[in-house]
Scaffold this active site. Structure first.
Site, PDB file in Angstrom:
ATOM      1  N   HIS A   1       3.970   1.321   2.477  1.00  0.00           N
ATOM      2  CA  HIS A   1       5.158   0.559   2.064  1.00  0.00           C
ATOM      3  C   HIS A   1       5.851   1.273   0.902  1.00  0.00           C
ATOM      4  CE1 HIS A   1       2.103  -2.690   3.212  1.00  0.00           C
ATOM      5  NE2 HIS A   1       2.966  -2.688   4.209  1.00  0.00           N
TER       6      HIS A   1
ATOM      7  N   CYS B   1      -3.996  -5.005  21.643  1.00  0.00           N
ATOM      8  CA  CYS B   1      -2.777  -4.395  21.120  1.00  0.00           C
ATOM      9  C   CYS B   1      -3.166  -3.038  20.533  1.00  0.00           C
ATOM     10  CB  CYS B   1      -2.173  -5.293  20.037  1.00  0.00           C
ATOM     11  SG  CYS B   1      -1.116  -4.393  18.903  1.00  0.00           S
TER      12      CYS B   1
ATOM     13  N   LYS C   1      -6.101   5.574   9.783  1.00  0.00           N
ATOM     14  CA  LYS C   1      -4.985   4.624   9.742  1.00  0.00           C
ATOM     15  C   LYS C   1      -5.161   3.722   8.510  1.00  0.00           C
ATOM     16  CE  LYS C   1      -3.032   1.002  12.682  1.00  0.00           C
ATOM     17  NZ  LYS C   1      -2.975  -0.044  11.677  1.00  0.00           N
TER      18      LYS C   1
ATOM     19  N   CYS D   1       1.814  -7.806  15.457  1.00  0.00           N
ATOM     20  CA  CYS D   1       3.188  -7.270  15.572  1.00  0.00           C
ATOM     21  C   CYS D   1       4.219  -8.362  15.366  1.00  0.00           C
ATOM     22  CB  CYS D   1       3.454  -6.690  16.957  1.00  0.00           C
ATOM     23  SG  CYS D   1       2.382  -5.349  17.450  1.00  0.00           S
TER      24      CYS D   1
ATOM     25  N   HIS E   1       0.858  -1.186   0.000  1.00  0.00           N
ATOM     26  CA  HIS E   1       0.000   0.000   0.000  1.00  0.00           C
ATOM     27  C   HIS E   1       0.893   1.234   0.000  1.00  0.00           C
ATOM     28  CE1 HIS E   1       0.714   0.549   4.269  1.00  0.00           C
ATOM     29  NE2 HIS E   1       0.049  -0.558   4.614  1.00  0.00           N
TER      30      HIS E   1
ATOM     31  N   HIS F   1      -2.780  -3.124  16.502  1.00  0.00           N
ATOM     32  CA  HIS F   1      -3.614  -4.006  15.674  1.00  0.00           C
ATOM     33  C   HIS F   1      -5.021  -4.223  16.212  1.00  0.00           C
ATOM     34  CE1 HIS F   1       0.517  -4.869  14.433  1.00  0.00           C
ATOM     35  NE2 HIS F   1      -0.040  -4.912  13.247  1.00  0.00           N
TER      36      HIS F   1
ATOM     37  N   LYS G   1      -6.159  -3.123   6.407  1.00  0.00           N
ATOM     38  CA  LYS G   1      -7.156  -3.982   5.784  1.00  0.00           C
ATOM     39  C   LYS G   1      -8.496  -3.785   6.469  1.00  0.00           C
ATOM     40  CE  LYS G   1      -4.639  -7.996   4.220  1.00  0.00           C
ATOM     41  NZ  LYS G   1      -4.201  -9.268   4.732  1.00  0.00           N
TER      42      LYS G   1
ATOM     43  N   CYS H   1       1.372 -10.601  20.405  1.00  0.00           N
ATOM     44  CA  CYS H   1       0.440 -10.067  19.400  1.00  0.00           C
ATOM     45  C   CYS H   1       0.873 -10.571  18.033  1.00  0.00           C
ATOM     46  CB  CYS H   1       0.429  -8.542  19.393  1.00  0.00           C
ATOM     47  SG  CYS H   1      -0.460  -7.902  17.959  1.00  0.00           S
TER      48      CYS H   1
HETATM   49  N1  MSP Z   1       8.404  -7.513   8.128  1.00  0.00           N
HETATM   50  C1  MSP Z   1       8.570  -6.427   9.010  1.00  0.00           C
HETATM   51  C2  MSP Z   1       9.866  -5.693   8.739  1.00  0.00           C
HETATM   52  C3  MSP Z   1      11.088  -6.530   8.829  1.00  0.00           C
HETATM   53  S1  MSP Z   1      12.521  -5.650   8.397  1.00  0.00           S
HETATM   54  C4  MSP Z   1      13.754  -6.671   8.806  1.00  0.00           C
HETATM   55  C5  MSP Z   1       7.395  -5.468   8.864  1.00  0.00           C
HETATM   56  N2  MSP Z   1       6.724  -5.552   7.706  1.00  0.00           N
HETATM   57  S2  MSP Z   1       5.440  -4.684   7.312  1.00  0.00           S
HETATM   58  O1  MSP Z   1       4.960  -5.268   6.088  1.00  0.00           O
HETATM   59  O2  MSP Z   1       4.547  -4.581   8.389  1.00  0.00           O
HETATM   60  O3  MSP Z   1       6.012  -3.274   6.914  1.00  0.00           O
HETATM   61  C6  MSP Z   1       6.270  -2.316   7.884  1.00  0.00           C
HETATM   62  C7  MSP Z   1       6.867  -1.105   7.228  1.00  0.00           C
HETATM   63  O4  MSP Z   1       6.013  -0.610   6.184  1.00  0.00           O
HETATM   64  C8  MSP Z   1       7.000   0.090   8.162  1.00  0.00           C
HETATM   65  O5  MSP Z   1       8.163   0.062   8.939  1.00  0.00           O
HETATM   66  C9  MSP Z   1       7.019   1.233   7.185  1.00  0.00           C
HETATM   67  O6  MSP Z   1       8.311   1.302   6.628  1.00  0.00           O
HETATM   68  C10 MSP Z   1       6.021   0.800   6.151  1.00  0.00           C
HETATM   69  N3  MSP Z   1       4.668   1.242   6.471  1.00  0.00           N
HETATM   70  C11 MSP Z   1       3.598   0.439   6.769  1.00  0.00           C
HETATM   71  N4  MSP Z   1       2.514   1.222   6.957  1.00  0.00           N
HETATM   72  C12 MSP Z   1       2.848   2.511   6.803  1.00  0.00           C
HETATM   73  C13 MSP Z   1       2.161   3.731   6.850  1.00  0.00           C
HETATM   74  N5  MSP Z   1       0.881   3.793   7.117  1.00  0.00           N
HETATM   75  N6  MSP Z   1       2.870   4.853   6.598  1.00  0.00           N
HETATM   76  C14 MSP Z   1       4.203   4.833   6.306  1.00  0.00           C
HETATM   77  N7  MSP Z   1       4.886   3.704   6.269  1.00  0.00           N
HETATM   78  C15 MSP Z   1       4.252   2.535   6.542  1.00  0.00           C
HETATM   79  O7  MSP Z   1       7.165  -4.692   9.750  1.00  0.00           O
END
Ligand code: MSP
Length: 475
Positions: free
Chosen positions: A25, A147, A298, A133, A22, A150, A301, A130
């Protein structure tokens, strides 16, 4: 300190595959791509690593819901992630999957070093876990027994686990933050981590029992490696740790690791402690950016609002999406995403600003009938000190403002001098410096708007310059 080197190694978090990319990411990944491109233009041997975090329990649960085996599911989803980054023009050098054999091999090598150091022991763990997380949460962190991130009830887990002696590294970590104030950025996150390490650092459980998914624990077949312990090692295995020493030594340590603010404890405390334990050099800097909301909500999903970056790209072009993400919000802070604002920015800064300027100049150049012998500028010649300083400070908004000031001043030159009233030689003379400046702009635009930069660079090459269709048609 480290010797000056000509390489630049940058990483993004590796994302869980139970979700599709999304805008959040996309934000982390595009930021890393901007920096990768910038350093490449500076002449550095730049490496951008991206990838997927597949050994999580979430993967097997999502596979079950999709009616697939976990292997099939992670394969299908990681392909989708990789395709998304390709569609968004991310210039990654490697896409690491944590289910790959190379990764597992590196994880085992790393584990051996940490174990030899005496930093792994068996203990009993009782805690609230959780699944969102993929981490234990403390009672204090819960809000209404859920949590806070989440909104899920954590499960109580009691089991024999292997632990990593994280608390042993408390003083070393504090010294690291003290001696290298730049290690964690921005400053607010650094303070948060110092407080956490000073007051809450505990040994961390790095294995799970009774799981059928995840990397088997090297010394005990009843256990699997806890997903975060394996995931962090991707930053090493993605450049050959355990399989290609030469490449690994060439690029490690990372110059910059970009993460979101949600995962800083893992990256700023656990990760450096793991590296200290294994006797490996530490990354130079970890930068945590803020979080996006969508129209104030936020992203998630559950809220059903996770905007698909590919759809936005198809509609506006990936340069427009990149531009919006990094002009709208100061990198580091939180921000709100709205398609309405994206469209406004698109029309005002891209269609009217850059698009209009380049179309006007190209039309005048065609009308002049002139031939333009133009200068080849290097990236350093084309960029200003202020622009470079902004990017070095990860102030992307500032760098884009520098570029747009130039664009506005070129527009003003056309209007103030009423260029359309000139003809032939006089027009050619007036246009030449404008065209040179557009060429410079097209060079420094490249890290941010790579497609547009390429298009402008090839259009304004001379000696003949033809009219140009609007590069950003109004929306
Ligand atoms: N798999 C772990 C990371 C492991 S790194 C060794 C993880 N994955 S995640 O799919 O949940 O992605 C988290 C990351 O996505 C966040 O740290 C951030 O970089 C990005 N983001 C997820 N949601 C976001 C927003 N709403 N806004 C900005 N960045 C976001 O955690």
């Amino acid at each position: 300190m480290r010797a000056m080197s000509n390489k630049y190694y940058i990483t993004t978090p590796i994302y869980y595959v139970n979700d599709l990319p999304h805008i959040g990411h996309t934000y982390s990944t595009v930021a890393a791509d901007i920096l990768k491109r910038y350093h490449k233009l500076l002449g550095k041997d730049s490496f951008l690593l991206v990838g997927t975090d597949e050994n999580s329990q979430k993967s097997s649960e999502a596979a079950g819901r999709a009616g697939l085996t976990t292997e099939e599911y992670v394969q299908e989803m990681s392909t989708k992630w990789e395709q998304t980054w390709q569609k968004l023009g991310i210039s990654y050098n490697n896409f690491i999957r944590t289910t790959s054999e190379e990764h597992k091999k590196g994880v085992y090598d790393f584990f051996t070093l940490v174990e030899k150091k005496g930093d792994i022991y068996k203990g009993e763990y009782i805690g609230l876990y959780c699944k969102g997380c993929e981490a234990f949460v403390t009672e204090k962190e819960l809000v209404d027994n859920l949590c806070p991130i989440h909104k899920l009830p954590p499960e109580e887990i009691k089991e024999e686990n292997y632990f990593f002696r994280l608390s042993k590294y408390k003083e070393d970590l504090l010294k690291l933050y003290q001696d290298n104030p730049e290690f964690i950025q921005p400053e607010s996150r650094r303070r948060e981590i110092i407080n956490y390490v000073q007051n809450h650092l505990e040994d961390i459980s790095i294995s799970r029992q009774g799981m059928d998914w995840g990397i088997p624990f090297p010394t005990d077949e009843k256990h699997r490696i806890y997903v975060w312990f394996d995931a962090l090692i991707n930053y090493l295995t993605g450049i050959g740790y355990g399989t290609d020493d030469k490449t690994f030594e060439e690029y490690w340590p990372a110059n910059l690791q970009i993460v979101g603010k949600d995962i800083i404890k893992f990256h700023c405390a656990l990760w450096p402690a793991m590296l200290m334990s294994a006797g490996l050099p530490l990354p130079e800097k970890i930068f945590a950016h803020g979080f996006f909301t969508i129209n104030g909500q936020k992203i998630g999903k559950s809220t059903g609002n996770s905007i698909d970056p590919v759809r936005l790209t198809e509609e506006y072009g990936f340069d427009a999406l990149r531009y919006y993400l990094f002009t709208e919000i100061k990198f580091g802070g939180d921000g709100d995403f709205s398609e309405e604002k994206l469209r406004e920015k698109y029309n005002s800064d891209l269609a009217n600003g850059l698009g209009n300027l380049t179309a006007r100049v190209a039309k005048l150049a065609e009308n002049s009938g002139g031939e333009f012998q133009l200068t080849q500028h290097t990236f350093n010649e084309a960029s200003t000190e202020e622009y470079q300083q902004c990017i070095e400070n990860l102030d992307f908004q500032g760098a884009l403002q520098v570029i747009w000031q130039i664009i506005r001043s070129l527009d003003k030159t056309i209007s103030d001098n009423e260029l359309w009233k000139f003809k032939d030689e006089e027009l050619i003379t007036q246009l030449r410096p404008l065209i040179e400046d557009i060429r410079k702009v097209s060079i420094i635009l490249e890290p941010f708007l790579p497609d547009t930069a390429k298009l402008l660079q090839s259009h304004f090459t001379g000696p003949k310059i033809n009219a140009l269709n609007p590069i950003f048609p109004r929306k």
